[in-house]
Every structure is written in structure tokens, then in C-alpha cells.
Enzyme design. Structure first.
Site, PDB file in Angstrom:
ATOM      1  N   GLU A 101       0.466  -1.149  -0.092  1.00 35.59           N
ATOM      2  CA  GLU A 101      -0.110  -0.070  -0.106  1.00 35.59           C
ATOM      3  C   GLU A 101       0.730   1.097   0.015  1.00 35.59           C
ATOM      4  O   GLU A 101       1.984   1.344   0.600  1.00 35.59           O
ATOM      5  CB  GLU A 101      -0.800  -0.121   1.352  1.00 35.59           C
ATOM      6  CG  GLU A 101      -1.919  -1.399   0.948  1.00 35.59           C
ATOM      7  CD  GLU A 101      -3.023  -1.118   2.248  1.00 35.59           C
ATOM      8  OE1 GLU A 101      -4.215  -1.226   1.684  1.00 35.59           O
ATOM      9  OE2 GLU A 101      -2.782  -0.796   3.262  1.00 35.59           O
ATOM     10  N   CYS A 114       3.493   8.275   1.615  1.00 31.72           N
ATOM     11  CA  CYS A 114       4.024   7.292   2.766  1.00 31.72           C
ATOM     12  C   CYS A 114       4.235   6.392   1.617  1.00 31.72           C
ATOM     13  O   CYS A 114       3.078   5.327   0.855  1.00 31.72           O
ATOM     14  CB  CYS A 114       2.914   7.259   3.611  1.00 31.72           C
ATOM     15  SG  CYS A 114       3.570   5.752   4.878  1.00 31.72           S
ATOM     16  N   CYS A 121       5.984  -7.700   6.827  1.00 30.50           N
ATOM     17  CA  CYS A 121       6.932  -7.134   7.689  1.00 30.50           C
ATOM     18  C   CYS A 121       7.445  -8.270   8.426  1.00 30.50           C
ATOM     19  O   CYS A 121       6.426  -9.125   9.014  1.00 30.50           O
ATOM     20  CB  CYS A 121       6.547  -5.956   8.737  1.00 30.50           C
ATOM     21  SG  CYS A 121       7.787  -4.974   9.238  1.00 30.50           S
ATOM     22  N   CYS A 125       5.598  -5.845  15.470  1.00 29.13           N
ATOM     23  CA  CYS A 125       5.189  -4.703  16.636  1.00 29.13           C
ATOM     24  C   CYS A 125       3.649  -5.156  16.835  1.00 29.13           C
ATOM     25  O   CYS A 125       2.911  -5.034  15.992  1.00 29.13           O
ATOM     26  CB  CYS A 125       5.462  -3.524  15.947  1.00 29.13           C
ATOM     27  SG  CYS A 125       7.095  -3.151  15.624  1.00 29.13           S
ATOM     28  N   CYS A 128       1.049  -2.925  15.544  1.00 29.05           N
ATOM     29  CA  CYS A 128       0.812  -2.375  14.178  1.00 29.05           C
ATOM     30  C   CYS A 128       0.090  -3.752  13.294  1.00 29.05           C
ATOM     31  O   CYS A 128       0.527  -4.779  13.432  1.00 29.05           O
ATOM     32  CB  CYS A 128       2.362  -2.433  13.611  1.00 29.05           C
ATOM     33  SG  CYS A 128       2.414  -1.969  11.802  1.00 29.05           S
ATOM     34  N   GLY A 176       6.588  -2.451   6.039  1.00 29.42           N
ATOM     35  CA  GLY A 176       7.860  -3.171   6.143  1.00 29.42           C
ATOM     36  C   GLY A 176       8.701  -2.297   7.042  1.00 29.42           C
ATOM     37  O   GLY A 176       8.632  -1.210   7.334  1.00 29.42           O
ATOM     38  N   GLU A 177      10.013  -2.785   7.214  1.00 30.41           N
ATOM     39  CA  GLU A 177      11.151  -2.265   7.720  1.00 30.41           C
ATOM     40  C   GLU A 177      12.230  -1.926   6.783  1.00 30.41           C
ATOM     41  O   GLU A 177      12.786  -2.728   6.232  1.00 30.41           O
ATOM     42  CB  GLU A 177      11.658  -3.023   8.899  1.00 30.41           C
ATOM     43  CG  GLU A 177      13.019  -2.575   9.369  1.00 30.41           C
ATOM     44  CD  GLU A 177      13.213  -1.330  10.064  1.00 30.41           C
ATOM     45  OE1 GLU A 177      12.093  -0.837  10.578  1.00 30.41           O
ATOM     46  OE2 GLU A 177      13.973  -0.514   9.428  1.00 30.41           O
ATOM     47  N   SER A 208      11.864   6.124   8.212  1.00 25.97           N
ATOM     48  CA  SER A 208      11.684   5.422   9.446  1.00 25.97           C
ATOM     49  C   SER A 208      12.122   4.141   9.836  1.00 25.97           C
ATOM     50  O   SER A 208      11.615   3.301   9.160  1.00 25.97           O
ATOM     51  CB  SER A 208      10.069   5.760   9.805  1.00 25.97           C
ATOM     52  OG  SER A 208       9.767   5.435  11.054  1.00 25.97           O
ATOM     53  N   SER A 230      11.368   4.650  15.491  1.00 28.18           N
ATOM     54  CA  SER A 230       9.988   4.426  16.256  1.00 28.18           C
ATOM     55  C   SER A 230      10.440   3.878  17.703  1.00 28.18           C
ATOM     56  O   SER A 230      10.757   2.698  17.842  1.00 28.18           O
ATOM     57  CB  SER A 230       9.332   3.357  15.736  1.00 28.18           C
ATOM     58  OG  SER A 230       9.036   3.685  14.239  1.00 28.18           O
ATOM     59  N   HIS A 232       8.659   4.473  21.129  1.00 27.64           N
ATOM     60  CA  HIS A 232       7.165   4.037  21.775  1.00 27.64           C
ATOM     61  C   HIS A 232       7.300   3.351  23.104  1.00 27.64           C
ATOM     62  O   HIS A 232       6.336   3.256  23.590  1.00 27.64           O
ATOM     63  CB  HIS A 232       6.913   2.815  20.925  1.00 27.64           C
ATOM     64  CG  HIS A 232       6.563   3.177  19.304  1.00 27.64           C
ATOM     65  ND1 HIS A 232       6.172   4.477  18.835  1.00 27.64           N
ATOM     66  CD2 HIS A 232       6.730   2.456  18.420  1.00 27.64           C
ATOM     67  CE1 HIS A 232       6.049   4.204  17.448  1.00 27.64           C
ATOM     68  NE2 HIS A 232       6.582   3.010  17.122  1.00 27.64           N
ATOM     69  N   ASN A 307      -3.614   4.213  15.933  1.00 25.78           N
ATOM     70  CA  ASN A 307      -4.627   3.930  15.070  1.00 25.78           C
ATOM     71  C   ASN A 307      -5.335   2.632  15.164  1.00 25.78           C
ATOM     72  O   ASN A 307      -4.558   1.609  14.896  1.00 25.78           O
ATOM     73  CB  ASN A 307      -4.074   4.369  13.661  1.00 25.78           C
ATOM     74  CG  ASN A 307      -3.926   5.938  13.586  1.00 25.78           C
ATOM     75  OD1 ASN A 307      -4.781   6.832  13.623  1.00 25.78           O
ATOM     76  ND2 ASN A 307      -2.547   6.110  13.104  1.00 25.78           N
ATOM     77  N   CYS A 350      -1.189   5.465   9.987  1.00 24.17           N
ATOM     78  CA  CYS A 350      -0.068   4.750  10.265  1.00 24.17           C
ATOM     79  C   CYS A 350      -0.272   3.471  11.103  1.00 24.17           C
ATOM     80  O   CYS A 350      -1.178   3.364  12.143  1.00 24.17           O
ATOM     81  CB  CYS A 350       0.736   5.582  11.306  1.00 24.17           C
ATOM     82  SG  CYS A 350       1.441   7.180  11.004  1.00 24.17           S
TER      83      CYS A 350
HETATM   84  N1  SAH Z   1       9.279  -0.210  10.060  1.00 20.65           N
HETATM   85  C1  SAH Z   1       9.318   1.345  10.068  1.00 20.65           C
HETATM   86  C2  SAH Z   1       8.401   1.991   9.369  1.00 20.65           C
HETATM   87  C3  SAH Z   1       7.043   1.749   9.801  1.00 20.65           C
HETATM   88  S1  SAH Z   1       6.637   3.462  10.093  1.00 20.65           S
HETATM   89  C4  SAH Z   1       9.294   1.585  11.828  1.00 20.65           C
HETATM   90  O1  SAH Z   1       8.984   0.884  12.436  1.00 20.65           O
HETATM   91  O2  SAH Z   1       9.372   2.779  11.934  1.00 20.65           O
HETATM   92  C5  SAH Z   1       5.163   3.704  10.621  1.00 20.65           C
HETATM   93  C6  SAH Z   1       5.160   4.087  12.066  1.00 20.65           C
HETATM   94  O3  SAH Z   1       3.737   4.073  12.481  1.00 20.65           O
HETATM   95  C7  SAH Z   1       6.064   3.737  13.116  1.00 20.65           C
HETATM   96  O4  SAH Z   1       6.343   4.734  13.866  1.00 20.65           O
HETATM   97  C8  SAH Z   1       4.946   2.485  13.652  1.00 20.65           C
HETATM   98  O5  SAH Z   1       5.834   2.389  14.904  1.00 20.65           O
HETATM   99  C9  SAH Z   1       3.858   3.466  13.823  1.00 20.65           C
HETATM  100  N2  SAH Z   1       2.654   2.688  14.124  1.00 20.65           N
HETATM  101  C10 SAH Z   1       2.543   1.302  13.776  1.00 20.65           C
HETATM  102  N3  SAH Z   1       1.205   0.942  14.005  1.00 20.65           N
HETATM  103  C11 SAH Z   1       0.641   2.018  14.364  1.00 20.65           C
HETATM  104  C12 SAH Z   1      -0.722   2.270  15.029  1.00 20.65           C
HETATM  105  N4  SAH Z   1      -1.694   1.368  14.943  1.00 20.65           N
HETATM  106  N5  SAH Z   1      -0.999   3.456  15.428  1.00 20.65           N
HETATM  107  C13 SAH Z   1      -0.190   4.553  15.334  1.00 20.65           C
HETATM  108  N6  SAH Z   1       1.209   4.270  14.843  1.00 20.65           N
HETATM  109  C14 SAH Z   1       1.367   3.323  14.380  1.00 20.65           C
END
Ligand code: SAH
Length: 379
Positions: A101, A114, A121, A125, A128, A176-177, A208, A230, A232, A307, A350
Site C-alpha cells: 500500500e 508514504c 513485515c 510490533c 501495528c 515494512g522495515e 523511519s 519508532s 514507543h 490508530n 499509520c
Molecule cells: N518499520 C518502520 C516503518 C513503519 S513507520 C518503523 O517501524 O519505523 C510507521 C510508524 O507508525 C511507526 O512509527 C510505527 O511504529 C507506527 N505505527 C504502527 N502501528 C501503528 C498504529 N496502529 N497506530 C499508530 N502508529 C502506528
């Protein structure tokens, strides 16, 4: 063009996604002078051409030879959705029918694309949605650049406009990462940044990562793009649970890599993303601990309201908790804006991305009904 057009009978090579030097070498082997490669590059990435026949400043015979041996292929768009807030989401489909996507987020003064780097992935996490989908494969450089090109097609932005663009910024924050697919991501970004093509400057690109520590320095040295991390959580115990990659690269090592990120300064700060999960990581004490951890690193904090997605085991923090957290970080001298959720109604925000095809395959329930249920829950 069918593969039978190619003399050898093999599928014609796609020229999209080949770096500038490689394209020059490819054309040299094909008997064309370097300035021809440069013209071709301009057609592909500045004008967005998909048909050699239209490249009118190239000799007709040369165009025909190119068409017989090469193609200029983009991914297909399998589905396009537009959110009430103007956010657009494209499910892009690649030659092997795998999908990822891509999301365009328009704002008054800019538009951010984006981009995904993998199908699925490996990180898992727990908050996610993409993490619930297994890794299928890395995207190629062509497939990563291709996402930018199909967005430009849809936005009608060819040739690359010098200003007033709808697509001004790129974030590698899709599925993805990116640092687990560094080679292809780097090759794609070099094409995207080329001033004679798509011409999106490194200052407008943010990569990111969940924290693949050994690769972070290369991003600064070789690409010079902005870095987002990220984070968190402020303890390894919690981060181990939220971002399992932390077991491999714990917070201390991650912060050290950020402290040493080439090219970062107070004027060019690293972004620390912090997802706000109700009752999990959103207390004032954690905000204070975050401030303590950040000391001495040129960072800004981006608070991301969680989200939701179907079946997610978390809830978003209350507005009051988010405001209190932001105030504490801000009072310590760091910018701490709250990221406005965009495109939630089409699961484009996100952490909500996941190939629709996977959802559709896994359950017999139509994807659409799942989306409507999710949207109803969110509104
Ligand atoms: N793998 C990379 C790229 C993903 S970026 C990374 O981890 O950074 C997307 C961002 O949205 C990251 O900071 C991720 O942790 C965050 N994210 C993932 N799921 C989410 C959710 N349900 N609500 C808000 N942010 C989220």
C-alpha cells in the site's frame, strides 16, 4: 508489449529502477552515447514517459530498438480509495501479483507520500496492523520508485513541477522495515533524489526505522535523508513487548546510534515517534523518563495517537493524556507535536496498512465489510 517482442524471447528488461550509472552502462552496451542515457533518464523520471515511441528527441530507429528490448513498467493499481479528508490510498500490485500500500496525505503547504518497502513485515510490533501479516518479500528498487511514479500519475504531476507540487515529501513509513531492505531502498531513493528526474530533495525525505542499529549510520552517510525512529517506550522491558526488535537492539544502543547519526544537528533533528497507547506507555512519569533519555541528542518527538485496526489489543490514549505527555516533553525544550491521524476511514493511517489481498484471502468475509465495520468503529 509482449515478451515475444524481445529478440531473445525473454521478458524485456524494465528500465525503471535502474540507477543512473547502470542505465548509462546499459545504454553503452547497447551502443548509445552517454548523452542518450541522460535523455532517456529525463524522459523516464522527469516526464514520466511509459512509451518509447513518444520520446521525440531520440532517433526513430533508436526508439524502436529500445521498445524491442526494454520496457518502462510501473506497478498496477489494484484498488484506489479516497478518504473523506482527502488522503488517498493505493493498493499497488507488482508483476508477481504481490501487493503493498502507498498513501498520499495532502496538507495545505505540502503533500506527503508514504511509501512501502516490503510486502508484509518481520518485526511483529504488537500495535501495528502490518505486523500481523507475515513478510512475503522485499520490494525491488523498481517497485519502490514505482510507487512514487504511480502516485505522480494519479496526481497528474508530470513533468516534475518545479514548485506547487502535490507530492513534495516522501516518508518511508509504509509497510515494512526499510532497513531490512536497505540496498533496494537506497537504490530507489537515489533515483528519487536525482535533480534531473523526480527531484525530491533529501531534506524532504524521511526514513523511519524500528531501530536496526547497525544500518542507521549508513542512512546518514550514504543518503543524507531525515531519520525517524519508532521509540514507543522508555524501558527495555516494555519496548521488548511493543517492538520485539528491541531484544536485539536495546534502547541504549539505539540512542547511541541516534547520537552519532551523521548530519544531524539542532537544525536537522531526528524524529522520535511515540505511539500513544492507553494505560501502556502514556503516563507523565514515562514522559519525564523520555526527556531524560533524549538529553544530548538533537531530536524532536512526534506523538502518534494509536490508530485502531480490527482485533487490535490496544486503545488510543485519551486526549488529555496525550496533551499532558506532550506538555511535559515540550516544557523540557523539545518540540512534541501530535500527529493528526489521516485517512483512518480507509485504514490508511499509520500502522493500519496491510495488503487487502491478504485479508481477503484469509477470511471469506468480503474486505469491504471489514473496512466498513472498522470505519464505523472509528467514527
Ligand atoms: N518499520 C518502520 C516503518 C513503519 S513507520 C518503523 O517501524 O519505523 C510507521 C510508524 O507508525 C511507526 O512509527 C510505527 O511504529 C507506527 N505505527 C504502527 N502501528 C501503528 C498504529 N496502529 N497506530 C499508530 N502508529 C502506528
Amino acid at each position: 508489449m509482449s515478451s515475444s517482442d524481445s529478440p531473445a524471447g525473454a521478458a524485456p528488461r524494465n528500465l525503471v529502477g535502474i540507477g543512473r550509472e547502470a542505465l548509462t552502462a546499459e545504454m553503452a552496451a547497447f551502443g548509445a552515447a552517454p548523452f542518450r542515457a541522460r535523455q532517456l533518464w529525463h524522459w523516464i523520471y522527469h516526464r514520466g514517459a511509459t512509451d518509447f515511441a513518444l520520446m521525440t528527441n531520440l532517433a526513430k530507429g533508436f526508439r524502436e530498438a529500445l521498445a524491442a528490448n526494454y520496457q518502462l513498467r510501473r506497478p498496477d493499481i489494484a484498488r484506489a480509495l479516497t478518504s473523506r479528508d482527502g488522503t488517498r490510498k493505493w493498493l499497488v500490485q507488482f508483476a508477481d501479483l504481490q501487493e503493498a500500500e502507498t498513501v498520499h496525505i495532502p496538507e495545505t503547504d505540502r503533500g506527503t507520500l508514504c511509501v512501502s518497502s516490503q510486502v508484509g513485515c518481520t518485526l511483529n510490533c504488537t500495535f501495528c496492523h502490518t505486523g500481523t501479516q507475515r513478510l512475503v518479500r522485499n520490494l525491488t528498487a523498481a517497485e519502490i520508485v514505482g510507487q512514487v511514479m504511480v502516485a505522480r500519475d494519479a496526481l497528474g504531476e508530470w513533468p516534475s513541477p518545479p514548485d506547487h507540487r502535490q507530492l513534495t515529501n516522501i516518508v518511508l513509513m509504509g509497510m515494512g522495515e526499510p532497513l531490512y531492505n536497505y540496498g533496494n531502498v537506497a537504490a530507489a531513493l537515489k533515483i528519487v533524489m536525482d535533480p534531473e528526474g523526480l527531484a525530491i530533495s533529501r531534506r524532504k525525505i524521511t526514513l523511519s526505522t524500528a531501530g536496526v542499529v547497525p544500518v542507521i549510520a549508513r542512512v546518514g552517510e550514504e543518503l543524507g535523508v531525515n531519520l525517524a525512529v519508532s521509540l514507543h517506550a522508555v524501558t527495555d522491558e516494555l519496548r521488548d513487548r511493543l517492538v520485539p526488535l528491541n531484544r536485539k537492539y536495546p534502547i541504549k544502543e539505539l540512542l547511541e546510534a541516534c547520537r552519532n547519526y551523521p548530519g544531524s544537528s539542532n537544525a536537522r533533528r531526528i524524529t522520535f515517534e511515540y505511539v500513544m497507547l492507553k494505560g501502556v506507555n502514556d503516563s507523565p512519569a514515562e514522559a519525564h523518563e523520555l526527556v531524560r533519555l533524549l538529553k544530548g541528542i538533537p531530536v524532536k518527538v512526534n506523538l502518534i495517537p494509536f490508530n485502531p485496526w480490527p482485533g487490535a489489543p490496544y486503545e488510543c490514549s485519551t486526549e488529555a493524556a496525550i496533551a499532558a505527555f506532550s506538555d511535559i516533553v515540550f516544557a523540557a525544550g523539545y518540540s512534541a507535536p501530535v500527529r493528526t491521524p489521516r485517512g483512518r476511514d480507509i485504514l490508511a493511517a499509520c500502522g493500519q496498512l496491510k495488503s487487502d489481498s491478504v485479508r481477503a484471502r484469509r477470511s471469506s468475509a468480503p474486505v469491504q465489510s471489514e473496512r466498513i465495520a472498522a470505519a464505523a468503529e472509528l467514527n
